[in-house]
Design an enzyme around this catalytic site. Structure first.
Site, PDB file in Angstrom:
ATOM      1  N   TYR A  81       0.840  -1.210   0.000  1.00 12.53           N
ATOM      2  CA  TYR A  81       0.000   0.000   0.000  1.00 12.53           C
ATOM      3  C   TYR A  81       0.877   1.263   0.000  1.00 12.53           C
ATOM      4  O   TYR A  81       0.644   2.205  -0.781  1.00 12.53           O
ATOM      5  CB  TYR A  81      -0.899  -0.044   1.235  1.00 12.53           C
ATOM      6  CG  TYR A  81      -1.861   1.106   1.387  1.00 12.53           C
ATOM      7  CD1 TYR A  81      -3.043   1.148   0.640  1.00 12.53           C
ATOM      8  CD2 TYR A  81      -1.609   2.149   2.275  1.00 12.53           C
ATOM      9  CE1 TYR A  81      -3.946   2.197   0.790  1.00 12.53           C
ATOM     10  CE2 TYR A  81      -2.498   3.197   2.434  1.00 12.53           C
ATOM     11  CZ  TYR A  81      -3.663   3.220   1.694  1.00 12.53           C
ATOM     12  OH  TYR A  81      -4.547   4.266   1.842  1.00 12.53           O
TER      13      TYR A  81
ATOM     14  N   ILE B 269      -8.581   8.410   8.544  1.00 12.19           N
ATOM     15  CA  ILE B 269      -9.943   8.894   8.326  1.00 12.19           C
ATOM     16  C   ILE B 269     -10.926   7.767   8.655  1.00 12.19           C
ATOM     17  O   ILE B 269     -10.712   6.618   8.245  1.00 12.19           O
ATOM     18  CB  ILE B 269     -10.145   9.324   6.849  1.00 12.19           C
ATOM     19  CG1 ILE B 269      -9.001  10.247   6.373  1.00 12.19           C
ATOM     20  CG2 ILE B 269     -11.505   9.982   6.655  1.00 12.19           C
ATOM     21  CD1 ILE B 269      -8.812  11.519   7.144  1.00 12.19           C
TER      22      ILE B 269
HETATM   23  P1  NAP Z   1     -13.187   2.615   1.425  1.00 15.51           P
HETATM   24  O1  NAP Z   1     -14.189   3.099   2.422  1.00 15.51           O
HETATM   25  O2  NAP Z   1     -12.687   1.212   1.519  1.00 15.51           O
HETATM   26  O3  NAP Z   1     -13.775   2.888  -0.046  1.00 15.51           O
HETATM   27  C1  NAP Z   1     -13.014   2.524  -1.162  1.00 15.51           C
HETATM   28  C2  NAP Z   1     -13.744   2.943  -2.410  1.00 15.51           C
HETATM   29  O4  NAP Z   1     -12.994   2.487  -3.535  1.00 15.51           O
HETATM   30  C3  NAP Z   1     -15.128   2.347  -2.506  1.00 15.51           C
HETATM   31  O5  NAP Z   1     -15.991   3.243  -3.130  1.00 15.51           O
HETATM   32  C4  NAP Z   1     -14.884   1.124  -3.392  1.00 15.51           C
HETATM   33  O6  NAP Z   1     -16.078   0.809  -4.065  1.00 15.51           O
HETATM   34  C5  NAP Z   1     -13.828   1.658  -4.353  1.00 15.51           C
HETATM   35  N1  NAP Z   1     -13.029   0.617  -4.964  1.00 15.51           N
HETATM   36  C6  NAP Z   1     -12.142  -0.216  -4.373  1.00 15.51           C
HETATM   37  N2  NAP Z   1     -11.625  -1.056  -5.275  1.00 15.51           N
HETATM   38  C7  NAP Z   1     -12.192  -0.737  -6.464  1.00 15.51           C
HETATM   39  C8  NAP Z   1     -12.073  -1.267  -7.775  1.00 15.51           C
HETATM   40  N3  NAP Z   1     -11.258  -2.282  -8.050  1.00 15.51           N
HETATM   41  N4  NAP Z   1     -12.809  -0.710  -8.759  1.00 15.51           N
HETATM   42  C9  NAP Z   1     -13.650   0.320  -8.498  1.00 15.51           C
HETATM   43  N5  NAP Z   1     -13.802   0.856  -7.281  1.00 15.51           N
HETATM   44  C10 NAP Z   1     -13.082   0.316  -6.275  1.00 15.51           C
HETATM   45  O7  NAP Z   1     -11.886   3.518   1.433  1.00 15.51           O
HETATM   46  P2  NAP Z   1     -11.700   5.032   1.885  1.00 15.51           P
HETATM   47  O8  NAP Z   1     -11.215   5.013   3.279  1.00 15.51           O
HETATM   48  O9  NAP Z   1     -12.867   5.844   1.515  1.00 15.51           O
HETATM   49  O10 NAP Z   1     -10.439   5.410   0.970  1.00 15.51           O
HETATM   50  C11 NAP Z   1     -10.546   6.186  -0.207  1.00 15.51           C
HETATM   51  C12 NAP Z   1      -9.133   6.525  -0.682  1.00 15.51           C
HETATM   52  O11 NAP Z   1      -8.449   7.224   0.363  1.00 15.51           O
HETATM   53  C13 NAP Z   1      -8.292   5.287  -0.982  1.00 15.51           C
HETATM   54  O12 NAP Z   1      -7.434   5.544  -2.079  1.00 15.51           O
HETATM   55  C14 NAP Z   1      -7.467   5.123   0.267  1.00 15.51           C
HETATM   56  O13 NAP Z   1      -6.262   4.435   0.020  1.00 15.51           O
HETATM   57  C15 NAP Z   1      -7.240   6.565   0.660  1.00 15.51           C
HETATM   58  N6  NAP Z   1      -6.908   6.761   2.066  1.00 15.51           N
HETATM   59  C16 NAP Z   1      -7.792   6.436   3.049  1.00 15.51           C
HETATM   60  C17 NAP Z   1      -7.425   6.650   4.375  1.00 15.51           C
HETATM   61  C18 NAP Z   1      -8.340   6.345   5.533  1.00 15.51           C
HETATM   62  O14 NAP Z   1      -7.910   6.526   6.680  1.00 15.51           O
HETATM   63  N7  NAP Z   1      -9.569   5.926   5.325  1.00 15.51           N
HETATM   64  C19 NAP Z   1      -6.159   7.151   4.678  1.00 15.51           C
HETATM   65  C20 NAP Z   1      -5.282   7.435   3.649  1.00 15.51           C
HETATM   66  C21 NAP Z   1      -5.671   7.263   2.342  1.00 15.51           C
HETATM   67  P3  NAP Z   1     -16.574  -0.685  -4.373  1.00 15.51           P
HETATM   68  O15 NAP Z   1     -16.176  -1.563  -3.238  1.00 15.51           O
HETATM   69  O16 NAP Z   1     -18.047  -0.503  -4.561  1.00 15.51           O
HETATM   70  O17 NAP Z   1     -15.876  -1.036  -5.649  1.00 15.51           O
END
Ligand code: NAP
Length: 246
Positions: free
Chosen positions: A154, A187
């Protein structure tokens, strides 16, 4: 004639940070195209945005499928005659200690988090260059800035997103197309809900603002970088992390 509203394409809009980004960009007057794999969640999102008076369309798509992602962006451009804002937000984790990590867990994370962002930027850039206006916003992570035990795959993908974004920013700057990263800290979403409480307690101690972020903290930063107000900012990484990596 191109659609009048700015068109924004957001990957992973079905839940979490992406869902908040979709709402924020729709509230700012964009027509938003949101893609993810879960149709029910996308339909619910479309309904929610529509009820608030926003303009949205949704499509199911696995962004790890490069041909399908390219085709989806090309269809968006053809349909609307423009693509102004691209937000590469979708991402996955496959955590584990690196000495036990298999190639598939490395490749899956790289393909979903990094290669998809490259493919989407490539597909979107041509029309942005022609329009002499464009905003590319790639969601990285503090893991890509400072590393994280158990997240070799990651962190590599998120550091890769930063290097790629800066390179794209240099290539497209002459055409008034900007490319920036937002690096979220911790987050509260599905992605972090699964972590053990012990890990969450430890992380909280590292956050000077003494709280976890929420999805709107990230969406606000993305909306700013997507707007006219950020026109002199490119190649930057905006850490939205409560001061964690200062
Ligand atoms: P999340 O709640 O797990 O949501 C991930 C999103 O990505 C969902 O809408 C999922 O939709 C979509 N997704 C995953 N794999 C996919 C695929 N192969 N094709 C199409 N859509 C896909 O994650 P999040 O926390 O909102 O994170 C969003 C972004 O922020 C990510 O890039 C993550 O690495 C980054 N981030 C998050 C955090 C944190 O603390 N949460 C921190 C740093 C960075 P489906 O499952 O419906 O496909």
């Amino acid at each position: 004639m191109p659609t009048e509203k700015r068109v924004a394409y957001v990957t992973g809009g079905s839940r979490g940070i992406g869902e908040a980004i979709v709402h924020a960009l729709a509230a700012d007057g964009c027509h938003v195209v949101a893609v993810a794999r879960n149709k029910e969640k996308l339909d619910a999102l479309a309904k929610a945005v529509g009820e608030k008076g926003g303009s949205i369309e949704v499509a199911t798509l696995d962004i790890a499928d490069s041909a399908a992602l390219t085709a989806s962006i090309e269809q968006t451009i053809e349909k609307h005659g423009r693509l102004d804002i691209l937000v590469n937000n979708a991402g996955i984790t496959r955590d584990g200690l690196f000495m036990r990590m298999d190639d598939k867990d490395f490749d899956d994370v790289m393909n979903t988090n990094l290669r998809s962002a490259f493919v989407a930027c490539r597909a979107a850039a041509r029309i942005m260059i022609r329009a002499k206006w464009g905003r590319i916003i790639n969601i990285s992570s503090v893991s890509g800035l400072i590393g994280n035990a158990g997240q070799v795959n990651y962190a590599a993908s998120k550091a890769g997103v930063i290097g790629m974004t800066k390179s794209i920013a240099r290539e497209l700057a002459g055409k008034q197309v900007t490319a920036n990263c937002v690096a979220p800290g911790f987050i509260t979403t599905d992605m972090t809900d699964v972590l053990p409480q012990m890990v969450k307690d430890k992380v909280l101690e590292l956050i000077p603002l003494r709280r976890f972020g929420n999805v709107n903290d990230i969406a606000a930063a993305v909306a700013f970088l997507a707007s006219e107000k950020s026109s002199y900012i490119t190649g930057q990484v905006l850490a939205v992390d409560g001061g964690m990596t200062m």
